[in-house]
Design an enzyme around this catalytic site. Sequence first.
Site, PDB file in Angstrom:
ATOM      1  N   GLU A   1      -0.487  16.880   5.013  1.00  0.00           N
ATOM      2  CA  GLU A   1      -0.739  15.808   4.885  1.00  0.00           C
ATOM      3  C   GLU A   1      -1.168  15.122   6.303  1.00  0.00           C
ATOM      4  O   GLU A   1      -0.486  15.243   7.524  1.00  0.00           O
ATOM      5  CB  GLU A   1       0.629  15.446   5.308  1.00  0.00           C
ATOM      6  CG  GLU A   1       0.815  16.176   3.755  1.00  0.00           C
ATOM      7  CD  GLU A   1       2.738  14.765   3.044  1.00  0.00           C
ATOM      8  OE1 GLU A   1       2.651  14.567   1.988  1.00  0.00           O
ATOM      9  OE2 GLU A   1       3.364  14.840   3.890  1.00  0.00           O
TER      10      GLU A   1
ATOM     11  N   LYS B   1      11.631  11.098  -0.369  1.00  0.00           N
ATOM     12  CA  LYS B   1      11.989  10.144   1.155  1.00  0.00           C
ATOM     13  C   LYS B   1      13.214   9.333   1.273  1.00  0.00           C
ATOM     14  O   LYS B   1      14.062  10.082  -0.052  1.00  0.00           O
ATOM     15  CB  LYS B   1      10.820   8.907   1.935  1.00  0.00           C
ATOM     16  CG  LYS B   1       9.393   9.995   1.564  1.00  0.00           C
ATOM     17  CD  LYS B   1       8.295   9.405   2.662  1.00  0.00           C
ATOM     18  CE  LYS B   1       7.560   9.604   2.750  1.00  0.00           C
ATOM     19  NZ  LYS B   1       6.046   9.811   3.394  1.00  0.00           N
TER      20      LYS B   1
ATOM     21  N   GLU C   1       7.498  13.052   9.411  1.00  0.00           N
ATOM     22  CA  GLU C   1       8.254  11.783   9.743  1.00  0.00           C
ATOM     23  C   GLU C   1       9.089  12.947  10.311  1.00  0.00           C
ATOM     24  O   GLU C   1      10.251  12.194  11.278  1.00  0.00           O
ATOM     25  CB  GLU C   1       8.757  11.453   8.324  1.00  0.00           C
ATOM     26  CG  GLU C   1       7.843  10.048   8.136  1.00  0.00           C
ATOM     27  CD  GLU C   1       7.497   9.900   6.358  1.00  0.00           C
ATOM     28  OE1 GLU C   1       8.700   9.509   5.460  1.00  0.00           O
ATOM     29  OE2 GLU C   1       6.261   9.479   6.115  1.00  0.00           O
TER      30      GLU C   1
ATOM     31  N   GLY D   1       1.297   6.752   3.400  1.00  0.00           N
ATOM     32  CA  GLY D   1       1.161   5.468   3.710  1.00  0.00           C
ATOM     33  C   GLY D   1       0.652   4.079   3.848  1.00  0.00           C
ATOM     34  O   GLY D   1       1.681   3.675   4.034  1.00  0.00           O
TER      35      GLY D   1
ATOM     36  N   HIS E   1       7.846  18.100   7.799  1.00  0.00           N
ATOM     37  CA  HIS E   1       6.852  16.929   7.333  1.00  0.00           C
ATOM     38  C   HIS E   1       7.062  15.730   8.610  1.00  0.00           C
ATOM     39  O   HIS E   1       7.874  16.156   9.269  1.00  0.00           O
ATOM     40  CB  HIS E   1       7.888  15.972   6.000  1.00  0.00           C
ATOM     41  CG  HIS E   1       6.912  14.711   5.969  1.00  0.00           C
ATOM     42  ND1 HIS E   1       7.371  13.844   6.419  1.00  0.00           N
ATOM     43  CD2 HIS E   1       7.229  14.319   4.402  1.00  0.00           C
ATOM     44  CE1 HIS E   1       6.027  12.735   5.742  1.00  0.00           C
ATOM     45  NE2 HIS E   1       6.350  13.450   3.997  1.00  0.00           N
TER      46      HIS E   1
ATOM     47  N   SER F   1      -1.210   9.200   0.652  1.00  0.00           N
ATOM     48  CA  SER F   1      -1.815   7.616  -0.314  1.00  0.00           C
ATOM     49  C   SER F   1      -2.198   8.277  -1.540  1.00  0.00           C
ATOM     50  O   SER F   1      -3.412   7.773  -1.878  1.00  0.00           O
ATOM     51  CB  SER F   1      -2.478   6.982   0.996  1.00  0.00           C
ATOM     52  OG  SER F   1      -2.025   6.013   1.719  1.00  0.00           O
TER      53      SER F   1
ATOM     54  N   ASN G   1       7.822  13.157  -3.201  1.00  0.00           N
ATOM     55  CA  ASN G   1       8.191  13.176  -2.130  1.00  0.00           C
ATOM     56  C   ASN G   1       9.387  11.650  -2.148  1.00  0.00           C
ATOM     57  O   ASN G   1       8.487  10.395  -1.752  1.00  0.00           O
ATOM     58  CB  ASN G   1       7.997  13.175  -0.713  1.00  0.00           C
ATOM     59  CG  ASN G   1       8.773  13.142   0.828  1.00  0.00           C
ATOM     60  OD1 ASN G   1       9.989  13.016   0.212  1.00  0.00           O
ATOM     61  ND2 ASN G   1       8.018  13.072   1.647  1.00  0.00           N
TER      62      ASN G   1
END
Length: 250
Positions: free
Chosen positions: A166, A10, A98, A172, A96, A210, A8
């Site tokens: 996730e 992003k 985000e 991240g 996701h 990660s 991904n």
Amino acid sequence: MRTLIAGNWKMNGSQAMAVAFAAELRRFMATGRQIRADMLICPPAPYLETAKRLLDGLPVALGAQDCHAKPAGAYTGDISAAMLADLGCQYVIVGHSERRTNHGESNAQVRAKAMAAHAAGLIPIICIGETEAERDSGQALAVTAAQLRESFPENVDGKGAVVAYEPVWAIGSGRVPSLDDVEGVHRHIRNQLLEFVSNGAMVPILYGGSVKPENAADLLGVPEVGGALIGGASLKAADFLAIAASQGAR
Ligand code: 13P
């Protein structure tokens, strides 16, 4: 079931980066080295067409990072699942964290997107995962199970969807749950899928957060981990390939 290694990107990358990435994949494949996993790249929407062309002939599928729940209409700036399928996508990420955080997407909206994806012939990758506060208060299993049940598309067989676990705090951050914790959540997700999805045993459950070349073999070796959804490390072809090649290497 083959392991799925999904990148991904992003909101990262460029035309030049896509060209360099594909060239490195092509060099790797030309060496004849085997990758025992299925590979998927989800670039930003403006680069999907470029990526489709660049990936031609490579064993790498194409996916998008989001879609709208409606097939067409007055939704300025949005992209329908049918358009993604038209461009050659096979997968689309939905829900996701985000998007859940930055765009306030609810489980109901994520489910609607997943159903739109399925209707367009795409495989939705439905993302779920607990926040750090939820984990610290012992709610990781309950939160992920509720997200799963409320986000998973209705009337979709287990062969038509992918789930990505996730943990929000692992994205991240360079932090990953212990392998035991990953196994615990993945087993819980599988048990839920077996309960409410027909062919629930067939849904690949990816781990994301990660994932790096250094920890990939361990994570991919955890029971019920059917692959990885990779952010940062998927931007470098060498790291992405190293993660894909680590499948079965433990
Ligand atoms: P990182 O691999 O950068 O932690 O991102 C994970 C992710 O959010 C993939 O969707």
